[in-house]
Structures are given as C-alpha cells and as structure tokens.
Design a protein around this motif. Structure first.
Motif, PDB file in Angstrom:
ATOM      1  N   ASP A   4      20.702-110.870 -21.032  1.00 32.39           N
ATOM      2  CA  ASP A   4      19.238-110.902 -20.996  1.00 32.39           C
ATOM      3  C   ASP A   4      18.685-110.552 -19.620  1.00 32.39           C
ATOM      4  OD1 ASP A   4      18.773-111.499 -23.647  1.00 32.39           O
ATOM      5  OD2 ASP A   4      18.895-113.664 -23.341  1.00 32.39           O
ATOM      6  N   GLY A   5      19.521-110.629 -18.603  1.00 37.14           N
ATOM      7  CA  GLY A   5      19.072-110.307 -17.254  1.00 37.14           C
ATOM      8  C   GLY A   5      18.738-108.840 -17.070  1.00 37.14           C
ATOM      9  N   LEU A   6      19.144-107.998 -18.024  1.00 31.33           N
ATOM     10  CA  LEU A   6      18.854-106.572 -17.940  1.00 31.33           C
ATOM     11  C   LEU A   6      17.658-106.179 -18.796  1.00 31.33           C
ATOM     12  CD1 LEU A   6      22.482-105.108 -18.008  1.00 31.33           C
ATOM     13  CD2 LEU A   6      20.950-105.294 -16.042  1.00 31.33           C
ATOM     14  N   ALA A   7      16.954-107.153 -19.313  1.00 27.76           N
ATOM     15  CA  ALA A   7      15.788-106.863 -20.144  1.00 27.76           C
ATOM     16  C   ALA A   7      14.745-106.072 -19.371  1.00 27.76           C
ATOM     17  CB  ALA A   7      15.181-108.163 -20.659  1.00 27.76           C
ATOM     18  N   GLY A   8      14.203-105.039 -20.002  1.00 26.19           N
ATOM     19  CA  GLY A   8      13.169-104.233 -19.381  1.00 26.19           C
ATOM     20  C   GLY A   8      13.674-103.275 -18.321  1.00 26.19           C
ATOM     21  N   GLN A   9      14.993-103.068 -18.258  1.00 28.70           N
ATOM     22  CA  GLN A   9      15.562-102.192 -17.234  1.00 28.70           C
ATOM     23  C   GLN A   9      16.181-100.943 -17.844  1.00 28.70           C
ATOM     24  OE1 GLN A   9      17.948-103.833 -14.051  1.00 28.70           O
ATOM     25  NE2 GLN A   9      17.211-105.899 -14.465  1.00 28.70           N
ATOM     26  N   ARG A  10      16.301 -99.925 -17.007  1.00 27.11           N
ATOM     27  CA  ARG A  10      17.071 -98.735 -17.338  1.00 27.11           C
ATOM     28  C   ARG A  10      18.310 -98.746 -16.449  1.00 27.11           C
ATOM     29  NH1 ARG A  10      14.005 -93.528 -16.620  1.00 27.11           N
ATOM     30  NH2 ARG A  10      13.441 -94.485 -14.652  1.00 27.11           N
ATOM     31  N   VAL A  11      19.464 -98.569 -17.057  1.00 25.69           N
ATOM     32  CA  VAL A  11      20.705 -98.681 -16.295  1.00 25.69           C
ATOM     33  C   VAL A  11      21.557 -97.420 -16.452  1.00 25.69           C
ATOM     34  CG1 VAL A  11      20.731-101.195 -16.467  1.00 25.69           C
ATOM     35  CG2 VAL A  11      21.955 -99.838 -18.163  1.00 25.69           C
ATOM     36  N   LEU A  12      22.308 -97.145 -15.408  1.00 21.09           N
ATOM     37  CA  LEU A  12      23.258 -96.041 -15.383  1.00 21.09           C
ATOM     38  C   LEU A  12      24.646 -96.585 -15.685  1.00 21.09           C
ATOM     39  CD1 LEU A  12      24.010 -93.042 -14.464  1.00 21.09           C
ATOM     40  CD2 LEU A  12      24.459 -94.078 -12.217  1.00 21.09           C
ATOM     41  N   VAL A  13      25.392 -95.862 -16.525  1.00 20.21           N
ATOM     42  CA  VAL A  13      26.805 -96.164 -16.725  1.00 20.21           C
ATOM     43  C   VAL A  13      27.584 -94.936 -16.268  1.00 20.21           C
ATOM     44  CG1 VAL A  13      28.616 -96.846 -18.331  1.00 20.21           C
ATOM     45  CG2 VAL A  13      26.279 -97.640 -18.695  1.00 20.21           C
ATOM     46  N   THR A  14      28.428 -95.114 -15.250  1.00 19.14           N
ATOM     47  CA  THR A  14      29.122 -93.985 -14.645  1.00 19.14           C
ATOM     48  C   THR A  14      30.525 -94.399 -14.210  1.00 19.14           C
ATOM     49  OG1 THR A  14      28.918 -92.232 -12.977  1.00 19.14           O
ATOM     50  CG2 THR A  14      28.173 -94.448 -12.333  1.00 19.14           C
ATOM     51  N   THR A  15      31.225 -93.472 -13.592  1.00 22.14           N
ATOM     52  CA  THR A  15      32.556 -93.771 -13.083  1.00 22.14           C
ATOM     53  C   THR A  15      32.440 -94.650 -11.836  1.00 22.14           C
ATOM     54  OG1 THR A  15      32.540 -91.758 -11.742  1.00 22.14           O
ATOM     55  CG2 THR A  15      33.448 -91.581 -13.965  1.00 22.14           C
ATOM     56  N   GLU A  16      33.575 -95.163 -11.385  1.00 20.68           N
ATOM     57  CA  GLU A  16      33.573 -96.063 -10.234  1.00 20.68           C
ATOM     58  C   GLU A  16      32.945 -95.413  -8.998  1.00 20.68           C
ATOM     59  OE1 GLU A  16      36.721 -98.854  -7.692  1.00 20.68           O
ATOM     60  OE2 GLU A  16      37.476 -97.282  -9.031  1.00 20.68           O
ATOM     61  N   LYS A  17      33.227 -94.134  -8.789  1.00 22.19           N
ATOM     62  CA  LYS A  17      32.711 -93.435  -7.603  1.00 22.19           C
ATOM     63  C   LYS A  17      31.597 -92.451  -7.954  1.00 22.19           C
ATOM     64  CE  LYS A  17      37.074 -93.813  -5.073  1.00 22.19           C
ATOM     65  NZ  LYS A  17      38.152 -93.063  -4.371  1.00 22.19           N
ATOM     66  N   GLY A  18      31.131 -92.485  -9.196  1.00 23.89           N
ATOM     67  CA  GLY A  18      30.159 -91.508  -9.645  1.00 23.89           C
ATOM     68  C   GLY A  18      28.722 -91.907  -9.408  1.00 23.89           C
ATOM     69  N   TRP A  19      28.435 -92.489  -8.249  1.00 22.24           N
ATOM     70  CA  TRP A  19      27.061 -92.837  -7.878  1.00 22.24           C
ATOM     71  C   TRP A  19      26.989 -93.155  -6.412  1.00 22.24           C
ATOM     72  CZ3 TRP A  19      24.934 -97.842  -6.556  1.00 22.24           C
ATOM     73  CH2 TRP A  19      25.910 -98.818  -6.360  1.00 22.24           C
ATOM     74  N   LYS A  20      25.809 -93.017  -5.845  1.00 18.31           N
ATOM     75  CA  LYS A  20      25.568 -93.407  -4.459  1.00 18.31           C
ATOM     76  C   LYS A  20      24.328 -94.295  -4.438  1.00 18.31           C
ATOM     77  CE  LYS A  20      27.689 -89.385  -2.268  1.00 18.31           C
ATOM     78  NZ  LYS A  20      27.486 -88.234  -1.339  1.00 18.31           N
ATOM     79  N   PRO A  21      24.378 -95.408  -3.711  1.00 14.06           N
ATOM     80  CA  PRO A  21      23.265 -96.353  -3.714  1.00 14.06           C
ATOM     81  C   PRO A  21      22.090 -95.875  -2.884  1.00 14.06           C
ATOM     82  CG  PRO A  21      24.971 -97.092  -2.215  1.00 14.06           C
ATOM     83  CD  PRO A  21      25.516 -95.885  -2.903  1.00 14.06           C
TER      84      PRO A  21
END
Length: 222
Positions: free
Chosen positions: A200-217
């Motif tokens: 429920d903590g992700l309610a109202g959010q859009r999230v990315l699902v990617t590889t371990e190194k497939g993103w930069k903060p």
C-alpha cells in the motif's frame, strides 16, 4: 491475498498468475478464452470481456487486488485504442466490486518517462511502438481521478528467459536516467507486480522496474 489478473494469457499476465500462485495467493484469471489457461491449484478462471462492467465486477468481488497486464500486439491494426476503451470500464468494475488495490502494467517510454530514456530508447518509443504507447499514455491520464488505490508500473524491455537474481523497483521520481536498453525476464516483472500489489505504500505512484544497473538516480551525473 486474492488477486485478479487481467491479461492472464499474455506474456506478462501468465507469469503473474504463476508467481502469485507460487507465493501462495489465490488467483482469479479473467480471460476471453478460458481454454488458454492451464488448470492449477488455487486458480479460478472466469470467462468474460473487457467491456462488460457487470461481469467484471462479479468476477472481481471478494478480491484484495487486481493486476491488469492487458496490452496490444505490435501487429495490431489501427486505430489502437484498447486501453482508452477498456481502462475506464475496468476501473469502474473494480470500484463496483470494492477491490482495494489496482496495479496497472504500462511500459517504460510511455508519456513523460521517455524523457528519462537513452537516445536509442527514445527512437524506438517514437517509431516502432508510438501508437501503442500513446494509447497507454492517454488512458493513464484518467487513473488519478478513478478514486482507486492505484500504482502504475513501467517495466523496461522484456523477454522470455530464466529469472535473474536481482531486479530493481524504484519510484520514477527517484530516477534520472535509464541508460541503454535494459531488458528483464518476464518472470522478474511478474514477481515485482505481485509484491507491488501487496504494498500500500506505493499507492498513487508510478514505478520503474528495471535491471540492477539499468537506472541512475536523481542527482547522479549523466
């Protein structure tokens, strides 16, 4: 939990059914063709269409969460408007049934997420899948007004392969860039979707699902 899966015969949805059952959840697969879903312990298969609000509400009743993994094939004929036509009906049925959680599978590259993509990624999103992604984008604009406890999930490119050890789930607000063209197995995205449905903590959010190194903060030099 009792989880409804829409698109249960597709690449993502079939893996969601398998993963949810593996985790011990009860699953309802709402499908057009019940014969395409193998019988399994803990699984109830209900035949119906995505434009039948009353049938969906009846099938969804008593469920804790609904995961929509419906989508359009690349070879689909135009106009492509599946999500624009069906998502309002699906969300209305979820409300009618009193389902507490709704998780919608989108794709990385839809809408403003494309700005976080690499140049090769943006090129693909603006050409090969442009019509499909536009349909998703327009349909998702209505979700915040639905009154549901929703989360939109944007997975990167997907493939049929054994699950990898680690997949990353991050709020898109925390993501500055998705370099290259990262690809995950369907099984990893399915696992993430089941876990997101229970969070429920992700309610109202859009999230990315990617590889371990497939993103930069955010704040990372890119």
């Amino acid at each position: 939990m009792k989880i409804v899966v829409l698109g249960a015969t597709g690449n993502i949805g079939s893996h969601v059914v398998k993963e949810a059952l593996f985790q011990g959840h009860e699953v309802v697969a709402y499908v057009r063709n019940p014969d395409a879903v193998p019988p399994q312990t803990g699984l109830t298969v209900v035949q119906g269409s995505l434009d039948d609000r009353s049938a969906m509400a009846k099938a969804f009743a008593g469920s804790d969460a609904a995961i929509s993994a419906i989508g359009v094939a690349l070879r689909a004929k135009k106009p492509i408007d599946l999500m624009q036509r069906t998502l309002p009906v699906i969300t209305a049925a979820i409300q009618d049934a009193g389902v507490e959680r709704f998780v919608l599978v989108s794709a990385f590259g839809v809408g403003d997420t494309a700005a976080k993509a690499s140049f090769p990624g943006r090129l693909v999103y603006r050409t090969v899948v442009a019509a499909i992604f536009k349909d998703k984008e327009l349909s998702e604009e209505t979700l915040p007004e639905s009154g549901l406890n929703w989360t939109i999930v944007h997975p990167v490119n997907l493939k049929e392969a054994p699950a990898v050890a680690i997949a990353t789930v991050k709020s898109l607000d925390r993501v500055a860039k998705v370099p290259g063209l990262p690809t995950l197995p369907f099984a990893n995205v399915a696992r993430a979707l089941v876990e997101i449905a229970a969070d429920d903590g992700l309610a109202g959010q859009r999230v990315l699902v990617t590889t371990e190194k497939g993103w930069k903060p955010q704040g990372h030099g890119v």
